[in-house]
Motif scaffolding. Structure first.
Motif, PDB file in Angstrom:
ATOM      1  N   HIS A  58       0.806  -1.231   0.000  1.00 18.44           N
ATOM      2  CA  HIS A  58       0.000   0.000   0.000  1.00 18.44           C
ATOM      3  C   HIS A  58       0.837   1.278   0.000  1.00 18.44           C
ATOM      4  N   ARG A 107       5.517  -6.244  -6.253  1.00 19.23           N
ATOM      5  CA  ARG A 107       4.723  -5.154  -6.854  1.00 19.23           C
ATOM      6  C   ARG A 107       5.603  -4.543  -7.944  1.00 19.23           C
ATOM      7  N   ASP A 111       2.401   3.840  -9.634  1.00 16.70           N
ATOM      8  CA  ASP A 111       1.160   4.514 -10.037  1.00 16.70           C
ATOM      9  C   ASP A 111       1.134   5.890  -9.422  1.00 16.70           C
ATOM     10  N   SER A 120      -6.223   6.798 -11.553  1.00 19.47           N
ATOM     11  CA  SER A 120      -6.348   5.769 -12.586  1.00 19.47           C
ATOM     12  C   SER A 120      -5.745   6.218 -13.909  1.00 19.47           C
ATOM     13  N   GLN A 143      -0.412  -3.433 -12.095  1.00 20.26           N
ATOM     14  CA  GLN A 143      -1.702  -2.771 -11.876  1.00 20.26           C
ATOM     15  C   GLN A 143      -2.271  -2.341 -13.224  1.00 20.26           C
ATOM     16  N   PHE A 145      -5.789  -0.470 -15.375  1.00 18.92           N
ATOM     17  CA  PHE A 145      -6.916   0.459 -15.196  1.00 18.92           C
ATOM     18  C   PHE A 145      -7.895   0.311 -16.353  1.00 18.92           C
ATOM     19  N   SER A 154      -1.555   1.131 -19.120  1.00 23.71           N
ATOM     20  CA  SER A 154      -1.343   0.007 -18.197  1.00 23.71           C
ATOM     21  C   SER A 154      -1.388  -1.331 -18.933  1.00 23.71           C
ATOM     22  N   VAL A 175      -3.491  -7.067 -11.921  1.00 27.28           N
ATOM     23  CA  VAL A 175      -4.351  -6.515 -10.863  1.00 27.28           C
ATOM     24  C   VAL A 175      -5.405  -5.610 -11.493  1.00 27.28           C
ATOM     25  N   ALA A 177      -7.668  -2.680 -11.075  1.00 25.64           N
ATOM     26  CA  ALA A 177      -7.877  -1.550 -10.172  1.00 25.64           C
ATOM     27  C   ALA A 177      -9.314  -1.056 -10.290  1.00 25.64           C
ATOM     28  N   GLY A 179     -10.948   2.493  -9.688  1.00 23.40           N
ATOM     29  CA  GLY A 179     -10.810   3.901  -9.323  1.00 23.40           C
ATOM     30  C   GLY A 179     -12.154   4.491  -8.941  1.00 23.40           C
ATOM     31  N   THR A 206      -8.636  -9.422  -8.304  1.00 27.49           N
ATOM     32  CA  THR A 206      -9.773  -8.538  -8.531  1.00 27.49           C
ATOM     33  C   THR A 206     -10.586  -8.436  -7.245  1.00 27.49           C
TER      34      THR A 206
END
Ligand code: 5RP
Length: 292
Positions: A58, A107, A111, A120, A143, A145, A154, A175, A177, A179, A206
């Motif tokens: 995070h 990771r 972003d 996003s 990640q 979008f 992305s 992943v 995302a 937004g 997800t």
């Protein structure tokens, strides 16, 4: 050193015995190279076919999130209760002892931070695959979008990561995302998860939604769910229970573990749902019994 002379003669050729003919058990991974399969096999429990991934990445957009103020103090005690550690390379190198015997999901993208109105917008690669190899990563998280301004960028990042991951045998975790303006509907998750798998992701992360059994059925690779914002522990276990019952192959959960009243007990309770077919009610009772 092997000797040229005086060896015992080889004779046990197993003539007539068929090779074991084992089918690789992870969804959609039957045709990957041995190294990629070996890495996936470290992430997914062979008995349940599922995984408990602990997400503590995070800080890469949120800074020192509640519960993760000190990664070096918070994460090591949780390691024994989860199957995979998901974090940034900075977190791994500074706060996670290299003696941990759990696979790492790196990771792999950066972003926009939470300071930006629209996160996003789409980032880019935060590490290359050689760095992932140096970190002994078993998977590389990208990640994406879908349906947002950062979609095209992305997906390009995902494609390049899939190419590099194929070269080095490192599976890609795509992943999804969500937004501010993005939908959280079955229709959206059906589209986004399938899109990531078809663009080469080997595992997709997800969110849980109504109609989830159709989302997991239509996705040709394993799906793991993110936990999202902190819920009461009983509700988080219900979400995990429903996700597994509806075809998820695990969780990649952060805040609902490390922000729980007792993170170690919560990690173990989630594990009971993911691996041991506990109902949400049984897992919550287990959590309450363990809770410090
Ligand atoms: C963001 C991520 C984060 O790792 C993530 O969502 C963390 O998990 P949680 O939502 O369970 O706190 O992948 O897209």
């Amino acid at each position: 050193m092997a000797d040229k002379d005086g060896n015992v003669s080889a004779k046990d050729y197993g003539v007539g015995v068929e090779p074991p003919g084992e089918v690789f058990p992870i969804k959609g991974a039957q045709h990957l190279d041995w190294g990629a399969q070996h890495r996936l096999a470290q992430m997914f429990n062979p008995a349940s076919g599922n995984t408990v991934m602990l997400a503590f990445d995070h800080g890469y957009i949120m800074g020192p999130t509640s519960g993760l103020e000190r990664l070096d103090l918070v994460i090591p005690p949780l390691v024994e209760h989860v199957d995979v550690l998901m974090g940034t390379r900075g977190a791994m190198r500074t706060c996670i002892p290299p003696t941990v015997r759990k696979p790492i999901c790196l990771r792999g993208t950066y972003d926009a931070s939470v300071l930006f109105e629209d996160m996003s917008d789409g980032g880019g690669l935060a590490a290359d695959m050689v760095n992932a190899v140096r970190l002994d990563a078993c998977a590389f998280a990208v990640q994406t979008f879908v349906g947002a301004p950062g979609e095209r960028r992305s997906l390009e990042t995902l494609a390049r990561a899939v190419d590099a991951g194929s070269t080095y045998g490192i599976p890609i975790l795509g992943v999804v995302a969500v937004g501010k303006q993005m939908e959280r509907t079955e229709k959206f998750f059906l589209l986004a998860t399938r899109l990531l798998a078809e663009n080469g992701a080997n595992v997709v992360k997800t969110y849980y939604c109504d109609g989830f059994e159709r989302v997991t059925a239509a996705c040709p690779v394993p799906i793991v769910i993110a936990g999202g914002k902190k819920l009461p522990e009983a509700d988080a276990l219900t979400m995990a229970y429903r996700a597994i019952a509806e075809g998820a192959h695990g969780v990649d959960m952060g805040r609902n573990i490390f922000q729980a009243d007792d993170p170690a007990a919560m990690a173990q309770a989630v594990g009971k749902v993911v691996h041991d077919q506990y109902t949400d009610k049984q897992a919550f009772e287990f959590y309450q019994d363990l809770k410090a």
